[in-house]
Design a protein around this motif. Structure first.
Motif, short mmCIF file in Angstrom:
data_model
loop_
_atom_site.label_atom_id
_atom_site.label_comp_id
_atom_site.label_asym_id
_atom_site.label_seq_id
_atom_site.Cartn_x
_atom_site.Cartn_y
_atom_site.Cartn_z
N ARG A 179 6.44 11.67 -9.37
CA ARG A 179 4.58 11.59 -8.96
C ARG A 179 5.15 10.97 -7.48
N PHE A 181 2.14 9.88 -4.76
CA PHE A 181 1.03 9.31 -4.31
C PHE A 181 0.45 9.07 -2.83
N ARG A 205 2.03 14.00 -4.51
CA ARG A 205 0.12 14.98 -4.49
C ARG A 205 -0.46 14.09 -3.65
N TRP A 207 -4.00 12.05 -2.72
CA TRP A 207 -4.55 10.45 -3.57
C TRP A 207 -5.32 10.02 -2.66
N TRP A 208 -6.19 9.47 -2.46
CA TRP A 208 -7.50 8.76 -1.71
C TRP A 208 -6.68 7.79 -1.61
N HIS A 210 -3.54 5.98 -0.16
CA HIS A 210 -2.46 5.87 -0.05
C HIS A 210 -2.10 6.17 1.63
N HIS A 215 3.12 5.60 -2.95
CA HIS A 215 2.71 5.39 -4.49
C HIS A 215 4.31 5.42 -4.90
N TRP A 245 -7.65 19.85 -0.13
CA TRP A 245 -8.51 18.13 -0.08
C TRP A 245 -8.31 18.25 1.32
#
Length: 286
Positions: A179, A181, A205, A207-208, A210, A215, A245
């Motif tokens: 993955r 992020f 994916r 994600w908040w 980043h 990551h 999102w």
């Protein structure tokens, strides 16, 4: 420092879990990896790691940042992947990459900043294009990464270029990667811009938070019997989900009045970690 931490550990393990120190204090005190075979133990957010390798502070196409944190340790597969990414970026026009946190020398809960990064399989790589590969230790403490987002992560800003796209793509295309992020607007932008093979997008994916770094998380290496993989991403390229999102950022749904309050975050103790983690902490240093 390590001897003191290990002496505390021996005493603490004889006490009830409720009387133990937070595990982050014990793992944060270990300044060298254990003299054991490399092994991730537990899950990304609840575990530890034996026999970690050090990402060299400086390589031909990477520099480890914030060296005072002593978090440039990872499973050899992760260290190799980070170096591969740096070499790739050097070949295509950046000087290399700036690398943030991997793990502490023996993994485990960190004293600050992360709930994951515990088993030597996570790495933060700055989205900032590396240009100077001769930064001093002090410069690495003071230099700041640059945000790539606008509108609270719904869109990329003018700092985002094809270089960031290729950075994420290179990491995602590596078969070891499970993955990546990154903030939602970056995923949507890459979905719009990619004209070739799109299969790698599945691993990216939203994600908040980043928006200064990506990551990268690798899967449990072959033969790591005590390592717990995260479930694979859903089928497909994930572009529609990333757009959802963004839509929710731009037009937030009303709060659910029946939603339970978030559970308070509690510090993990040794009793919360796999039992092998006590052996990792007590093992001699390499």
């Amino acid at each position: 420092m390590v001897r003191v931490a290990l002496a505390c550990l021996i005493a603490l393990l004889a006490l009830p879990a409720s009387a133990q120190q937070p595990a982050k204090q014990l793992f944060g005190a270990a300044d060298r990896p254990s003299a054991q075979q490399p092994e991730p133990i537990g899950s990304y957010a609840r575990g530890c790691a034996a026999g970690l390798a050090q990402l060299p502070e400086t390589g031909e196409s990477w520099q480890a940042m914030r060296l005072s944190r002593n978090r440039n340790w990872g499973h050899p597969e992760l260290v190799d992947l980070v170096q591969d990414i740096g070499r790739h970026m050097d070949r295509i026009g950046w000087s290399g990459i700036y690398v943030g946190d991997l793990s502490q020398p023996r993994g485990g809960p960190m004293t600050s900043g992360h709930s994951s990064h515990q088993i030597g399989l996570d790495a933060d790589i700055w989205l900032y294009p590396a240009t100077d590969m001769t930064l001093s230790r002090q410069q690495r403490e003071n230099i700041s990464a640059i945000s790539m987002q606008r509108a609270e992560g719904a869109y990329v800003n003018d700092n985002w270029t094809r270089g960031q796209h290729e950075l994420v793509k290179k990491a995602a295309q590596d078969p070891r990667t499970a993955r990546i992020f990154i903030f939602p607007g970056a995923k949507v932008q890459m979905c719009q811009d990619e004209t070739g093979d799109r299969s790698w997008l599945r691993k990216v994916r939203p994600w908040w938070g980043h928006h200064y770094h990506m990551h990268v998380r690798i899967a449990c290496p072959r033969g790591a019997r005590n390592c717990e993989d995260q479930d694979a991403p859903p089928p497909g390229d994930g572009c529609a989900e990333a757009q959802d999102w963004v839509n929710n950022i731009l037009n937030p749904p009303p709060p659910d009045p029946n939603a339970p309050p978030p559970a308070p975050r509690r510090d993990l103790t040794m009793a919360n970690l796999p039992q092998q983690c006590a052996s990792v902490l007590s093992a001699p240093a390499r």
